[in-house]
Design a protein around this motif. Structure first.
Motif, PDB file in Angstrom:
ATOM      1  N   ILE A 160      -5.427   8.362  -6.607  1.00 56.26           N
ATOM      2  CA  ILE A 160      -6.178   7.110  -6.636  1.00 56.26           C
ATOM      3  C   ILE A 160      -6.298   6.578  -5.220  1.00 56.26           C
ATOM      4  CG2 ILE A 160      -6.146   4.715  -7.436  1.00 56.26           C
ATOM      5  CD1 ILE A 160      -4.702   5.590  -9.899  1.00 56.26           C
ATOM      6  N   ASP A 161      -7.492   6.155  -4.851  1.00 57.71           N
ATOM      7  CA  ASP A 161      -7.711   5.522  -3.555  1.00 57.71           C
ATOM      8  C   ASP A 161      -7.132   4.113  -3.628  1.00 57.71           C
ATOM      9  OD1 ASP A 161      -8.607   4.248  -1.262  1.00 57.71           O
ATOM     10  OD2 ASP A 161     -10.739   4.668  -1.627  1.00 57.71           O
ATOM     11  N   PRO A 162      -6.058   3.823  -2.894  1.00 57.05           N
ATOM     12  CA  PRO A 162      -5.409   2.519  -2.993  1.00 57.05           C
ATOM     13  C   PRO A 162      -6.296   1.372  -2.508  1.00 57.05           C
ATOM     14  CG  PRO A 162      -4.494   3.773  -1.166  1.00 57.05           C
ATOM     15  CD  PRO A 162      -5.418   4.691  -1.910  1.00 57.05           C
ATOM     16  N   ASP A 163      -7.306   1.688  -1.705  1.00 54.68           N
ATOM     17  CA  ASP A 163      -8.173   0.653  -1.138  1.00 54.68           C
ATOM     18  C   ASP A 163      -9.468   0.447  -1.918  1.00 54.68           C
ATOM     19  OD1 ASP A 163      -6.342   0.316   1.058  1.00 54.68           O
ATOM     20  OD2 ASP A 163      -7.107   2.220   1.832  1.00 54.68           O
ATOM     21  N   ALA A 164      -9.668   1.264  -2.962  1.00 46.02           N
ATOM     22  CA  ALA A 164     -10.899   1.127  -3.765  1.00 46.02           C
ATOM     23  C   ALA A 164     -10.871  -0.174  -4.544  1.00 46.02           C
ATOM     24  CB  ALA A 164     -11.019   2.311  -4.725  1.00 46.02           C
TER      25      ALA A 164
ATOM     26  N   ARG B 220       0.833  -1.209   0.000  1.00 44.71           N
ATOM     27  CA  ARG B 220       0.000   0.000   0.000  1.00 44.71           C
ATOM     28  C   ARG B 220       0.862   1.251   0.000  1.00 44.71           C
ATOM     29  NH1 ARG B 220      -2.825   3.518   3.172  1.00 44.71           N
ATOM     30  NH2 ARG B 220      -5.005   3.831   2.600  1.00 44.71           N
ATOM     31  N   GLU B 221       1.907   1.272   0.843  1.00 45.13           N
ATOM     32  CA  GLU B 221       2.831   2.417   0.896  1.00 45.13           C
ATOM     33  C   GLU B 221       3.522   2.622  -0.452  1.00 45.13           C
ATOM     34  OE1 GLU B 221       5.416   1.346   4.134  1.00 45.13           O
ATOM     35  OE2 GLU B 221       3.913   1.862   5.666  1.00 45.13           O
TER      36      GLU B 221
ATOM     37  N   THR C 228      -9.937   5.903 -14.177  1.00 43.10           N
ATOM     38  CA  THR C 228      -9.114   5.523 -13.028  1.00 43.10           C
ATOM     39  C   THR C 228      -8.560   4.119 -13.220  1.00 43.10           C
ATOM     40  OG1 THR C 228     -10.388   6.995 -11.597  1.00 43.10           O
ATOM     41  CG2 THR C 228      -9.079   5.302 -10.509  1.00 43.10           C
ATOM     42  N   GLN C 229      -9.335   3.227 -13.812  1.00 43.49           N
ATOM     43  CA  GLN C 229      -8.825   1.888 -14.110  1.00 43.49           C
ATOM     44  C   GLN C 229      -7.626   1.970 -15.051  1.00 43.49           C
ATOM     45  OE1 GLN C 229     -11.831  -0.992 -15.285  1.00 43.49           O
ATOM     46  NE2 GLN C 229     -13.294  -0.109 -13.835  1.00 43.49           N
TER      47      GLN C 229
ATOM     48  N   SER D 260       1.880   6.469  -7.012  1.00 44.16           N
ATOM     49  CA  SER D 260       0.788   7.280  -7.559  1.00 44.16           C
ATOM     50  C   SER D 260       1.032   8.771  -7.302  1.00 44.16           C
ATOM     51  CB  SER D 260      -0.568   6.831  -7.015  1.00 44.16           C
ATOM     52  OG  SER D 260      -0.648   7.002  -5.627  1.00 44.16           O
ATOM     53  N   GLU D 261       1.610   9.101  -6.160  1.00 40.44           N
ATOM     54  CA  GLU D 261       1.932  10.500  -5.875  1.00 40.44           C
ATOM     55  C   GLU D 261       3.052  10.998  -6.783  1.00 40.44           C
ATOM     56  OE1 GLU D 261       2.664  10.672  -1.645  1.00 40.44           O
ATOM     57  OE2 GLU D 261       0.508  10.657  -1.187  1.00 40.44           O
ATOM     58  N   LYS D 262       4.044  10.148  -7.033  1.00 43.55           N
ATOM     59  CA  LYS D 262       5.168  10.518  -7.912  1.00 43.55           C
ATOM     60  C   LYS D 262       4.671  10.932  -9.296  1.00 43.55           C
ATOM     61  CE  LYS D 262       9.378   8.694 -10.022  1.00 43.55           C
ATOM     62  NZ  LYS D 262      10.300   7.573 -10.126  1.00 43.55           N
TER      63      LYS D 262
END
Length: 166
Positions: A137-141, A123-124, A150-151, A130-132
């Protein structure tokens, strides 16, 4: 800008692919240099996907040669292509809908903690990646609950997570 063969990251020479009597690709040449972006255009059935499937190791050319960074390659499967630094975002997404964004991105390359998947690290890693690249994006979605756009970002992050530079 002056370029030479050292700048070539992909060279496909005289690529031909036949399926029985049908020729999908006939003597295709393609050079891609570092930093270039290319688009393949053509009608349905023109052989665009077939050409890219050969580059990514999903299919083998009937004849012709593929070079990555000036080294001849004969990919047995996509894992060989991934090891060579290639990534592919497929026209039809290769995501598992009930899985989360994180689970889809790390699938097959999960960080481990002993014999268990280290989902916290996964997750980290996905959040950092994704930030880079500026993807919010919600990593838990769950994939089934996110938009097609988003996909597509998830597919791009999967490629980047595996270290692709082509």
């Amino acid at each position: 800008m002056e370029t030479n063969n050292r700048d070539l990251v992909v060279r496909m020479e005289n690529i031909t692919k036949k399926f029985g009597d049908f020729t999908a690709n006939d003597g295709i040449n393609l050079d891609i240099r570092r930093g270039e972006i290319h688009s393949l255009l053509g009608e349905n059935g023109a052989g665009k996907t077939t050409l890219m499937n050969m580059l990514y190791g999903m299919s083998s050319p009937t004849s012709g040669e593929i070079y990555i960074n000036n080294e001849k390659k004969e990919f047995k499967d996509p894992n060989d292509a991934i090891k060579a630094g290639l990534g592919m975002v497929h026209q039809h997404f290769m995501l598992i809908e009930p899985f989360t964004v994180v689970e889809n991105i790390v699938l097959g390359m999960e960080p481990m903690n002993g014999i268990k998947v280290d989902i916290k690290k996964a997750r980290e890693d996905v959040i950092a990646l994704s930030e880079k690249y500026g993807f919010k994006i919600d990593p838990d979605a769950k994939i089934q609950d996110i938009s097609v756009g988003t996909q597509q970002k998830v597919e791009i992050l999967k490629v980047l997570y595996r270290g692709a530079d082509i």
